[in-house]
Write a protein that holds these residues in place. Sequence first.
Motif, PDB file in Angstrom:
ATOM      1  N   HIS A   5      -6.119  79.845 -10.963  1.00  0.00           N
ATOM      2  CA  HIS A   5      -5.521  78.518 -11.107  1.00  0.00           C
ATOM      3  C   HIS A   5      -4.061  78.633 -11.563  1.00  0.00           C
ATOM      4  CE1 HIS A   5      -5.508  74.204 -11.690  1.00  0.00           C
ATOM      5  NE2 HIS A   5      -5.143  74.316 -12.951  1.00  0.00           N
ATOM      6  N   TRP A   9      -0.688  77.482  -9.406  1.00  0.00           N
ATOM      7  CA  TRP A   9       0.310  76.447  -9.727  1.00  0.00           C
ATOM      8  C   TRP A   9       1.678  77.041  -9.997  1.00  0.00           C
ATOM      9  CZ3 TRP A   9       2.607  76.885 -14.390  1.00  0.00           C
ATOM     10  CH2 TRP A   9       1.872  77.233 -15.523  1.00  0.00           C
ATOM     11  N   ILE A  45      -4.719  75.132  -5.681  1.00  0.00           N
ATOM     12  CA  ILE A  45      -4.692  74.534  -7.026  1.00  0.00           C
ATOM     13  C   ILE A  45      -5.872  73.575  -7.183  1.00  0.00           C
ATOM     14  CG2 ILE A  45      -3.412  73.041  -8.621  1.00  0.00           C
ATOM     15  CD1 ILE A  45      -0.836  73.959  -7.228  1.00  0.00           C
ATOM     16  N   PHE A  50     -10.662  72.002  -9.612  1.00  0.00           N
ATOM     17  CA  PHE A  50     -11.961  71.310  -9.624  1.00  0.00           C
ATOM     18  C   PHE A  50     -13.081  72.274 -10.012  1.00  0.00           C
ATOM     19  CE2 PHE A  50      -9.897  67.899  -7.087  1.00  0.00           C
ATOM     20  CZ  PHE A  50     -10.269  66.846  -7.902  1.00  0.00           C
ATOM     21  N   LEU A  53     -12.973  72.383 -13.628  1.00  0.00           N
ATOM     22  CA  LEU A  53     -13.417  71.098 -14.162  1.00  0.00           C
ATOM     23  C   LEU A  53     -14.937  70.981 -14.166  1.00  0.00           C
ATOM     24  CD1 LEU A  53     -12.200  68.470 -15.248  1.00  0.00           C
ATOM     25  CD2 LEU A  53     -12.193  67.573 -12.930  1.00  0.00           C
ATOM     26  N   TYR A  62     -10.162  66.618 -20.256  1.00  0.00           N
ATOM     27  CA  TYR A  62     -10.074  67.507 -19.096  1.00  0.00           C
ATOM     28  C   TYR A  62      -9.858  66.703 -17.822  1.00  0.00           C
ATOM     29  CZ  TYR A  62     -11.534  71.288 -22.150  1.00  0.00           C
ATOM     30  OH  TYR A  62     -11.584  72.208 -23.158  1.00  0.00           O
ATOM     31  N   LYS A  65      -6.313  65.813 -17.864  1.00  0.00           N
ATOM     32  CA  LYS A  65      -5.544  67.000 -17.452  1.00  0.00           C
ATOM     33  C   LYS A  65      -5.534  67.124 -15.935  1.00  0.00           C
ATOM     34  CE  LYS A  65      -4.322  71.338 -16.619  1.00  0.00           C
ATOM     35  NZ  LYS A  65      -4.529  71.163 -15.200  1.00  0.00           N
ATOM     36  N   ALA A  66      -6.711  66.954 -15.312  1.00  0.00           N
ATOM     37  CA  ALA A  66      -6.829  67.063 -13.861  1.00  0.00           C
ATOM     38  C   ALA A  66      -6.019  65.965 -13.169  1.00  0.00           C
ATOM     39  CB  ALA A  66      -8.294  66.994 -13.440  1.00  0.00           C
ATOM     40  N   VAL A 103       1.168  68.142 -18.247  1.00  0.00           N
ATOM     41  CA  VAL A 103       0.070  68.980 -17.743  1.00  0.00           C
ATOM     42  C   VAL A 103       0.086  70.344 -18.442  1.00  0.00           C
ATOM     43  CG1 VAL A 103       0.970  70.262 -15.727  1.00  0.00           C
ATOM     44  CG2 VAL A 103      -1.297  69.259 -15.642  1.00  0.00           C
ATOM     45  N   GLY A 107      -2.920  71.424 -20.562  1.00  0.00           N
ATOM     46  CA  GLY A 107      -3.566  72.656 -20.092  1.00  0.00           C
ATOM     47  C   GLY A 107      -3.674  73.688 -21.193  1.00  0.00           C
ATOM     48  N   LEU A 112     -10.599  76.375 -23.537  1.00  0.00           N
ATOM     49  CA  LEU A 112     -11.422  76.630 -22.351  1.00  0.00           C
ATOM     50  C   LEU A 112     -12.584  77.515 -22.766  1.00  0.00           C
ATOM     51  CD1 LEU A 112     -11.349  75.962 -19.322  1.00  0.00           C
ATOM     52  CD2 LEU A 112     -10.531  78.280 -18.963  1.00  0.00           C
TER      53      LEU A 112
HETATM   54  C1  HEM Z   1       0.676  71.682 -10.420  1.00  0.00           C
HETATM   55  C2  HEM Z   1      -0.363  71.211 -11.015  1.00  0.00           C
HETATM   56  C3  HEM Z   1      -1.083  71.874 -12.182  1.00  0.00           C
HETATM   57  C4  HEM Z   1      -0.579  72.614 -13.236  1.00  0.00           C
HETATM   58  C5  HEM Z   1       0.879  72.949 -13.546  1.00  0.00           C
HETATM   59  C6  HEM Z   1      -1.726  73.007 -14.043  1.00  0.00           C
HETATM   60  C7  HEM Z   1      -1.640  73.776 -15.215  1.00  0.00           C
HETATM   61  C8  HEM Z   1      -2.724  74.212 -15.945  1.00  0.00           C
HETATM   62  C9  HEM Z   1      -2.641  74.977 -17.172  1.00  0.00           C
HETATM   63  C10 HEM Z   1      -1.352  75.440 -17.861  1.00  0.00           C
HETATM   64  C11 HEM Z   1      -3.911  75.224 -17.602  1.00  0.00           C
HETATM   65  C12 HEM Z   1      -4.345  75.963 -18.849  1.00  0.00           C
HETATM   66  C13 HEM Z   1      -4.543  77.433 -18.629  1.00  0.00           C
HETATM   67  C14 HEM Z   1      -5.055  78.108 -19.871  1.00  0.00           C
HETATM   68  O1  HEM Z   1      -5.670  77.471 -20.725  1.00  0.00           O
HETATM   69  O2  HEM Z   1      -4.842  79.339 -19.997  1.00  0.00           O
HETATM   70  C15 HEM Z   1      -4.813  74.586 -16.661  1.00  0.00           C
HETATM   71  C16 HEM Z   1      -6.184  74.548 -16.771  1.00  0.00           C
HETATM   72  C17 HEM Z   1      -6.993  73.669 -16.065  1.00  0.00           C
HETATM   73  N1  HEM Z   1      -6.643  72.910 -14.980  1.00  0.00           N
HETATM   74 FE1  HEM Z   1      -4.769  72.769 -14.186  1.00  0.00          FE
HETATM   75  N2  HEM Z   1      -2.873  72.517 -13.479  1.00  0.00           N
HETATM   76  C18 HEM Z   1      -2.523  71.814 -12.335  1.00  0.00           C
HETATM   77  C19 HEM Z   1      -3.373  71.144 -11.478  1.00  0.00           C
HETATM   78  C20 HEM Z   1      -4.718  70.909 -11.713  1.00  0.00           C
HETATM   79  C21 HEM Z   1      -5.584  70.088 -10.918  1.00  0.00           C
HETATM   80  C22 HEM Z   1      -5.152  69.351  -9.656  1.00  0.00           C
HETATM   81  C23 HEM Z   1      -6.814  70.106 -11.512  1.00  0.00           C
HETATM   82  C24 HEM Z   1      -8.109  69.417 -11.156  1.00  0.00           C
HETATM   83  C25 HEM Z   1      -8.400  68.902 -10.045  1.00  0.00           C
HETATM   84  C26 HEM Z   1      -6.730  70.945 -12.681  1.00  0.00           C
HETATM   85  C27 HEM Z   1      -7.776  71.230 -13.543  1.00  0.00           C
HETATM   86  C28 HEM Z   1      -7.724  72.135 -14.589  1.00  0.00           C
HETATM   87  C29 HEM Z   1      -8.839  72.433 -15.482  1.00  0.00           C
HETATM   88  C30 HEM Z   1     -10.217  71.785 -15.425  1.00  0.00           C
HETATM   89  C31 HEM Z   1      -8.385  73.388 -16.389  1.00  0.00           C
HETATM   90  C32 HEM Z   1      -9.208  74.058 -17.523  1.00  0.00           C
HETATM   91  C33 HEM Z   1      -9.132  73.299 -18.786  1.00  0.00           C
HETATM   92  C34 HEM Z   1      -7.948  73.648 -19.624  1.00  0.00           C
HETATM   93  O3  HEM Z   1      -7.899  74.744 -20.200  1.00  0.00           O
HETATM   94  O4  HEM Z   1      -7.050  72.806 -19.710  1.00  0.00           O
HETATM   95  N3  HEM Z   1      -5.447  71.425 -12.773  1.00  0.00           N
HETATM   96  N4  HEM Z   1      -4.062  73.984 -15.655  1.00  0.00           N
END
Ligand code: HEM
Length: 112
Positions: A5, A9, A45, A50, A53, A62, A65-66, A103, A107, A112
């Motif tokens: 993921h 991104w 991504i 998902f 999620l 969460y 965040k999504a 985000v 994130g 997690l």
């Molecule tokens: C460009 C868009 C996005 C960026 C920059 C981004 C960034 C991030 C970051 C920085 C994390 C945390 C990683 C970590 O804890 O080490 C993360 C986790 C996650 N992302 Fe994304 N994300 C993006 C898009 C999405 C989308 C579209 C979804 C869902 C459909 C999503 C769902 C999640 C989930 C469920 C997690 C795990 C929970 C968490 O630790 O926050 N993300 N993402």
Amino acid sequence: MIHAHMTAWFLALVLFFVALGLHKSGKEKGAKIVQMVLRLFYVLILLTGFWLLFSINIDLMYVLKAAVGLWVIAMLEMILIRTKKNEKASVLWIQFIVAVLLVLYLGFSLPL
Ligand code: HEM
């Protein structure tokens, strides 16, 4: 999956700026190709996002965040389209900056 993921991104953001740069220097063909690769990364991504999620006990933060992640992707695509049409994209840029900061904050602060 979290690494996939993050890689997805991160590379998407890099490709976004590469596409913008190519467009600005008049290399339309290159910009078009990079944008097509970028769209593939949107899919990656989404799939990894998902996946994450649905692999956790979903709670509101969460889902938020999504949703903000989806907002970022929408802004990337819309900024590129507007820029290509030589239209103003400042409102989109502001949204992009707010959404990316949000985000990243959500994130990295969510466990997690
Ligand atoms: C460009 C868009 C996005 C960026 C920059 C981004 C960034 C991030 C970051 C920085 C994390 C945390 C990683 C970590 O804890 O080490 C993360 C986790 C996650 N992302 Fe994304 N994300 C993006 C898009 C999405 C989308 C579209 C979804 C869902 C459909 C999503 C769902 C999640 C989930 C469920 C997690 C795990 C929970 C968490 O630790 O926050 N993300 N993402």
